[in-house]
Design a protein around this motif. Structure first.
Motif, PDB file in Angstrom:
ATOM      1  N   GLY A 174       0.826  -1.201   0.000  1.00 23.46           N
ATOM      2  CA  GLY A 174       0.000   0.000   0.000  1.00 23.46           C
ATOM      3  C   GLY A 174       0.859   1.249   0.000  1.00 23.46           C
ATOM      4  O   GLY A 174       2.084   1.201   0.172  1.00 23.46           O
ATOM      5  N   ARG A 175       0.238   2.377  -0.190  1.00 22.22           N
ATOM      6  CA  ARG A 175       0.965   3.643  -0.244  1.00 22.22           C
ATOM      7  C   ARG A 175       1.678   3.904   1.085  1.00 22.22           C
ATOM      8  O   ARG A 175       1.052   3.932   2.133  1.00 22.22           O
ATOM      9  CB  ARG A 175       0.004   4.800  -0.538  1.00 22.22           C
ATOM     10  N   PHE A 176       3.006   4.062   1.018  1.00 23.51           N
ATOM     11  CA  PHE A 176       3.822   4.331   2.199  1.00 23.51           C
ATOM     12  C   PHE A 176       3.526   3.331   3.308  1.00 23.51           C
ATOM     13  O   PHE A 176       3.381   3.684   4.474  1.00 23.51           O
ATOM     14  CB  PHE A 176       3.612   5.771   2.685  1.00 23.51           C
ATOM     15  N   SER A 177       3.415   2.063   2.936  1.00 29.26           N
ATOM     16  CA  SER A 177       3.026   1.028   3.881  1.00 29.26           C
ATOM     17  C   SER A 177       3.685  -0.280   3.498  1.00 29.26           C
ATOM     18  O   SER A 177       4.039  -0.506   2.340  1.00 29.26           O
ATOM     19  CB  SER A 177       1.493   0.858   3.883  1.00 29.26           C
ATOM     20  N   HIS A 178       3.871  -1.172   4.499  1.00 31.15           N
ATOM     21  CA  HIS A 178       4.378  -2.507   4.234  1.00 31.15           C
ATOM     22  C   HIS A 178       3.240  -3.513   4.118  1.00 31.15           C
ATOM     23  O   HIS A 178       3.486  -4.710   3.933  1.00 31.15           O
ATOM     24  CB  HIS A 178       5.332  -2.937   5.349  1.00 31.15           C
ATOM     25  N   THR A 179       2.010  -3.039   4.230  1.00 26.13           N
ATOM     26  CA  THR A 179       0.855  -3.924   4.094  1.00 26.13           C
ATOM     27  C   THR A 179       0.735  -4.397   2.652  1.00 26.13           C
ATOM     28  O   THR A 179       0.781  -3.594   1.719  1.00 26.13           O
ATOM     29  CB  THR A 179      -0.434  -3.197   4.509  1.00 26.13           C
ATOM     30  N   VAL A 180       0.582  -5.707   2.463  1.00 26.20           N
ATOM     31  CA  VAL A 180       0.451  -6.278   1.119  1.00 26.20           C
ATOM     32  C   VAL A 180      -1.024  -6.292   0.741  1.00 26.20           C
ATOM     33  O   VAL A 180      -1.863  -6.812   1.467  1.00 26.20           O
ATOM     34  CB  VAL A 180       1.026  -7.705   1.060  1.00 26.20           C
ATOM     35  N   LEU A 181      -1.329  -5.715  -0.424  1.00 28.89           N
ATOM     36  CA  LEU A 181      -2.696  -5.660  -0.927  1.00 28.89           C
ATOM     37  C   LEU A 181      -2.873  -6.675  -2.047  1.00 28.89           C
ATOM     38  O   LEU A 181      -2.031  -6.765  -2.950  1.00 28.89           O
ATOM     39  CB  LEU A 181      -3.015  -4.265  -1.474  1.00 28.89           C
ATOM     40  N   ASN A 182      -3.954  -7.423  -2.006  1.00 26.58           N
ATOM     41  CA  ASN A 182      -4.298  -8.260  -3.143  1.00 26.58           C
ATOM     42  C   ASN A 182      -4.743  -7.371  -4.300  1.00 26.58           C
ATOM     43  O   ASN A 182      -5.493  -6.418  -4.109  1.00 26.58           O
ATOM     44  CB  ASN A 182      -5.423  -9.227  -2.777  1.00 26.58           C
ATOM     45  N   VAL A 183      -4.275  -7.679  -5.494  1.00 29.97           N
ATOM     46  CA  VAL A 183      -4.627  -6.873  -6.677  1.00 29.97           C
ATOM     47  C   VAL A 183      -5.124  -7.807  -7.784  1.00 29.97           C
ATOM     48  O   VAL A 183      -4.371  -8.126  -8.716  1.00 29.97           O
ATOM     49  CB  VAL A 183      -3.435  -6.023  -7.165  1.00 29.97           C
ATOM     50  N   PRO A 184      -6.362  -8.255  -7.697  1.00 25.75           N
ATOM     51  CA  PRO A 184      -6.871  -9.173  -8.723  1.00 25.75           C
ATOM     52  C   PRO A 184      -6.960  -8.555 -10.111  1.00 25.75           C
ATOM     53  O   PRO A 184      -7.070  -9.264 -11.103  1.00 25.75           O
ATOM     54  CB  PRO A 184      -8.257  -9.569  -8.189  1.00 25.75           C
ATOM     55  N   ASP A 185      -6.929  -7.219 -10.183  1.00 22.32           N
ATOM     56  CA  ASP A 185      -6.835  -6.578 -11.497  1.00 22.32           C
ATOM     57  C   ASP A 185      -5.743  -5.513 -11.424  1.00 22.32           C
ATOM     58  O   ASP A 185      -5.518  -4.909 -10.384  1.00 22.32           O
ATOM     59  CB  ASP A 185      -8.175  -5.948 -11.903  1.00 22.32           C
ATOM     60  N   CYS A 186      -5.042  -5.329 -12.527  1.00 22.30           N
ATOM     61  CA  CYS A 186      -3.988  -4.310 -12.608  1.00 22.30           C
ATOM     62  C   CYS A 186      -4.007  -3.732 -14.010  1.00 22.30           C
ATOM     63  O   CYS A 186      -4.007  -4.483 -14.996  1.00 22.30           O
ATOM     64  CB  CYS A 186      -2.620  -4.916 -12.294  1.00 22.30           C
ATOM     65  N   ALA A 187      -3.996  -2.418 -14.103  1.00 18.07           N
ATOM     66  CA  ALA A 187      -4.143  -1.762 -15.398  1.00 18.07           C
ATOM     67  C   ALA A 187      -2.841  -1.653 -16.177  1.00 18.07           C
ATOM     68  O   ALA A 187      -2.855  -1.270 -17.343  1.00 18.07           O
ATOM     69  CB  ALA A 187      -4.733  -0.359 -15.203  1.00 18.07           C
ATOM     70  N   VAL A 188      -1.705  -1.996 -15.552  1.00 20.39           N
ATOM     71  CA  VAL A 188      -0.430  -1.803 -16.242  1.00 20.39           C
ATOM     72  C   VAL A 188       0.247  -3.111 -16.628  1.00 20.39           C
ATOM     73  O   VAL A 188       1.041  -3.147 -17.563  1.00 20.39           O
ATOM     74  CB  VAL A 188       0.543  -0.938 -15.414  1.00 20.39           C
ATOM     75  N   LEU A 189      -0.036  -4.218 -15.932  1.00 16.11           N
ATOM     76  CA  LEU A 189       0.664  -5.468 -16.188  1.00 16.11           C
ATOM     77  C   LEU A 189       0.042  -6.242 -17.338  1.00 16.11           C
ATOM     78  O   LEU A 189      -1.166  -6.172 -17.577  1.00 16.11           O
ATOM     79  CB  LEU A 189       0.666  -6.349 -14.943  1.00 16.11           C
ATOM     80  N   ARG A 190       0.889  -7.019 -18.022  1.00 11.73           N
ATOM     81  CA  ARG A 190       0.400  -7.910 -19.060  1.00 11.73           C
ATOM     82  C   ARG A 190      -0.592  -8.909 -18.466  1.00 11.73           C
ATOM     83  O   ARG A 190      -0.416  -9.370 -17.330  1.00 11.73           O
ATOM     84  CB  ARG A 190       1.572  -8.672 -19.689  1.00 11.73           C
ATOM     85  N   PRO A 191      -1.629  -9.292 -19.206  1.00  7.44           N
ATOM     86  CA  PRO A 191      -2.617 -10.242 -18.671  1.00  7.44           C
ATOM     87  C   PRO A 191      -2.000 -11.555 -18.214  1.00  7.44           C
ATOM     88  O   PRO A 191      -2.480 -12.171 -17.253  1.00  7.44           O
ATOM     89  CB  PRO A 191      -3.560 -10.452 -19.853  1.00  7.44           C
ATOM     90  N   GLU A 192      -0.928 -11.996 -18.873  1.00 10.85           N
ATOM     91  CA  GLU A 192      -0.295 -13.257 -18.490  1.00 10.85           C
ATOM     92  C   GLU A 192       0.234 -13.206 -17.046  1.00 10.85           C
ATOM     93  O   GLU A 192       0.211 -14.214 -16.332  1.00 10.85           O
ATOM     94  CB  GLU A 192       0.858 -13.591 -19.443  1.00 10.85           C
ATOM     95  N   LEU A 193       0.719 -12.035 -16.630  1.00 10.32           N
ATOM     96  CA  LEU A 193       1.221 -11.899 -15.264  1.00 10.32           C
ATOM     97  C   LEU A 193       0.082 -11.936 -14.252  1.00 10.32           C
ATOM     98  O   LEU A 193       0.214 -12.508 -13.159  1.00 10.32           O
ATOM     99  CB  LEU A 193       2.020 -10.596 -15.117  1.00 10.32           C
ATOM    100  N   MET A 194      -1.040 -11.345 -14.629  1.00 12.70           N
ATOM    101  CA  MET A 194      -2.185 -11.352 -13.719  1.00 12.70           C
ATOM    102  C   MET A 194      -2.810 -12.744 -13.634  1.00 12.70           C
ATOM    103  O   MET A 194      -3.297 -13.148 -12.565  1.00 12.70           O
ATOM    104  CB  MET A 194      -3.220 -10.324 -14.174  1.00 12.70           C
ATOM    105  N   THR A 195      -2.800 -13.481 -14.742  1.00 10.37           N
ATOM    106  CA  THR A 195      -3.270 -14.863 -14.704  1.00 10.37           C
ATOM    107  C   THR A 195      -2.395 -15.701 -13.773  1.00 10.37           C
ATOM    108  O   THR A 195      -2.889 -16.520 -12.986  1.00 10.37           O
ATOM    109  CB  THR A 195      -3.277 -15.465 -16.118  1.00 10.37           C
ATOM    110  N   PHE A 196      -1.068 -15.472 -13.854  1.00 14.26           N
ATOM    111  CA  PHE A 196      -0.159 -16.166 -12.941  1.00 14.26           C
ATOM    112  C   PHE A 196      -0.474 -15.809 -11.499  1.00 14.26           C
ATOM    113  O   PHE A 196      -0.518 -16.689 -10.620  1.00 14.26           O
ATOM    114  CB  PHE A 196       1.298 -15.807 -13.253  1.00 14.26           C
ATOM    115  N   ARG A 197      -0.661 -14.514 -11.202  1.00 10.51           N
ATOM    116  CA  ARG A 197      -0.921 -14.091  -9.816  1.00 10.51           C
ATOM    117  C   ARG A 197      -2.136 -14.805  -9.241  1.00 10.51           C
ATOM    118  O   ARG A 197      -2.109 -15.306  -8.098  1.00 10.51           O
ATOM    119  CB  ARG A 197      -1.135 -12.578  -9.770  1.00 10.51           C
ATOM    120  N   ALA A 198      -3.210 -14.865 -10.023  1.00  9.65           N
ATOM    121  CA  ALA A 198      -4.423 -15.535  -9.549  1.00  9.65           C
ATOM    122  C   ALA A 198      -4.164 -17.015  -9.280  1.00  9.65           C
ATOM    123  O   ALA A 198      -4.613 -17.572  -8.261  1.00  9.65           O
ATOM    124  CB  ALA A 198      -5.541 -15.361 -10.568  1.00  9.65           C
ATOM    125  N   ALA A 199      -3.418 -17.672 -10.179  1.00 13.35           N
ATOM    126  CA  ALA A 199      -3.118 -19.089  -9.995  1.00 13.35           C
ATOM    127  C   ALA A 199      -2.213 -19.308  -8.792  1.00 13.35           C
ATOM    128  O   ALA A 199      -2.349 -20.310  -8.068  1.00 13.35           O
ATOM    129  CB  ALA A 199      -2.465 -19.648 -11.264  1.00 13.35           C
TER     130      ALA A 199
END
Length: 463
Positions: A174-199
């Motif tokens: 997160g912004r200025f944070s060490h908290t990890v946020l789940n990001v099931p969608d991302c507007a900048v990454l290739r779809p293949e990377l997001m498919t990997f993240r979900a898997a």
């Protein structure tokens, strides 16, 4: 009575001083945003209770926005502030493209109008050129249009991982944070990377919790023939985990999956085939987690800039410094008339892989291992080249620039991913007799403050 004599070397007990809380932390005020800062945040000033004007940095705002903020932490010469109420938005506000925009620390400027964003990036390039000693009017003519990679084009990413009582989190801090946020969608990454993240979330959820908790980060790169994945963990995987990872790699088009424990070297766990990228039609293997330009589009923009310069310079002997696995090496050697290229890189794995690709292709390229930070090319070593190209890491190429300022050839092509070190290196080269003839800004990190710069320099005088 027994007398206790004090040890003369003993230190007296220290009184604990009560912690001093910054009185401005938590202070609230209404502000109008003045401008966008170098990191993509809004800049404004507030009047503190003591009457002093305080500089503040505010995320997710635009110039002209009126918002109520609360100061949250000291930051450099000012304070980071959080928007607690939107009073009035400027007309240029764009709806963010990502549902995680306000929480995720990855993108700073999704809410900026496209043309305003393009202008802001070009202004960053002009500022970097001006700080190198160029007159503002000249900088306006030197700096070209920004080459911007489109959404969903970034081909490499590092996902933070947290497995705890509340579930599995694979995403970004997160912004200025060490908290990890789940990001099931991302507007900048290739779809293949997001498919990997979900898997990978599904995979970690099914793993024994004690094993999954060892994983801290996972780095993913999209090669031409599949994904290259490196898992960073605190402990080695057991036999069951290794077998599960092999099955996971087969199911998710992972060319190679490696495991890295602490500071030890990475270990291939599932190597189905070697990840490859292609430069000028030449296939080049990639090391686990090896560096590539962030987007194919950005890489092509830089290569095109190199080719355009080659057409005008027509060199015969070229030095390609900080060459990596050859992002520019093959274009330098093979585009147009073939020319000899000496490519230098400090990473031994990159050198080995580039040497292999050169040997397979028969290209007129010599690859050498060299730490250009500690041992830059200089003196007579530079005399055989009529063009030098360098593309260093964010730290820049100070030592090499100092050597080039003294003994460099007529032409230099400089690539930089850090405007601050670009400015410094350009100052060194200009002091040595070079002048900047052209600058092309290349934006591979959409909606962030990052910017790459390509520059053409020509020696006008000898230092």
């Amino acid at each position: 009575m027994k007398h206790h004599h004090r040890n003369p070397r003993a230190r007296g007990g220290r009184k604990r001083q009560p912690s001093r809380r910054d009185p401005l932390i938590g202070f609230e005020a209404d502000v109008t945003i003045e401008q966008i800062g170098a990191r993509g945040d809004g800049i404004a000033h507030v009047d503190a209770p003591d009457g002093k004007s305080v500089l503040i940095y505010v995320d997710c705002v635009l110039p002209g926005d009126t918002v109520r903020v609360a100061l949250r932490q000291k930051r450099g010469d000012g304070y980071g502030a959080e928007v607690i109420e939107e009073i009035e938005r400027s007309g240029a506000f764009n709806p963010p493209r990502c549902s995680h925009f306000k929480e995720c620390g990855g993108c700073a400027l999704q809410h900026m109008d496209d043309q305003d964003y393009r202008n802001w990036k070009r202004d960053k390039a002009k500022v970097a050129v001006q700080r190198a000693g160029i007159d503002p009017e000249d900088a306006e003519h030197l700096v070209g249009d920004v080459e911007i990679s489109p959404p969903a084009s970034r081909r490499r990413a590092g996902f933070s991982v947290h497995v705890g009582a509340t579930g599995v989190f694979v995403g970004f801090n997160g912004r200025f944070s060490h908290t990890v946020l789940n990001v099931p969608d991302c507007a900048v990454l290739r779809p293949e990377l997001m498919t990997f993240r979900a898997a990978f979330v599904v995979f970690l959820t099914a793993c024994p919790a004690d094993h999954a908790r060892n994983i801290k980060e996972v780095f993913v790169t999209l090669a031409n023939n599949g994904l290259d994945v490196v898992i960073h963990a605190s402990q080695d995987p057991d036999l069951d985990m290794r077998q599960d990872l092999a099955v996971f790699a087969d199911a998710n088009n992972i060319a190679r999956l490696s495991w890295k424990t602490g500071d030890r070297a990475d270990e291939p766990v599932a190597a189905r085939h070697t990840p490859l990228v292609s430069f000028e039609g030449i296939d080049v293997p990639v090391a686990p987690g090896g560096f590539l330009q962030a987007t194919h589009e950005g890489e092509q923009a830089l290569v095109n800039a190199v080719k355009d310069a080659l057409a005008e310079i027509a060199p015969k002997h070229v030095a390609d410094l900080f060459c990596g696995v050859g992002s520019f090496t093959f274009a330098l050697a093979l585009s147009g008339k073939r020319r000899s290229v000496t490519a230098a890189e400090s990473d031994p794995r990159a050198v080995e892989l580039l040497q292999y690709a050169v040997g397979q292709s028969g290209s007129p390229i010599k690859v050498i291992k060299r730490d250009l930070f500690r041992q830059p090319l200089g003196g007579s070593e530079l005399s055989g080249f009529d063009l030098v190209v360098f593309d260093p890491p964010r730290a820049g190429a100070l030592a090499q620039s100092e050597a080039l300022a003294v003994d460099g050839p007529e032409w230099i092509l400089a690539v930089s991913c850090n405007p601050a070190t670009f400015t410094r290196d350009m100052q060194v080269l200009r002091n040595g007799g070079y002048e900047i003839e052209k600058v092309i800004p290349v934006d591979q990190f959409l909606w962030s403050s990052h910017l790459e710069l390509f520059a053409v320099l020509r020696r006008t005088t000898k230092s």
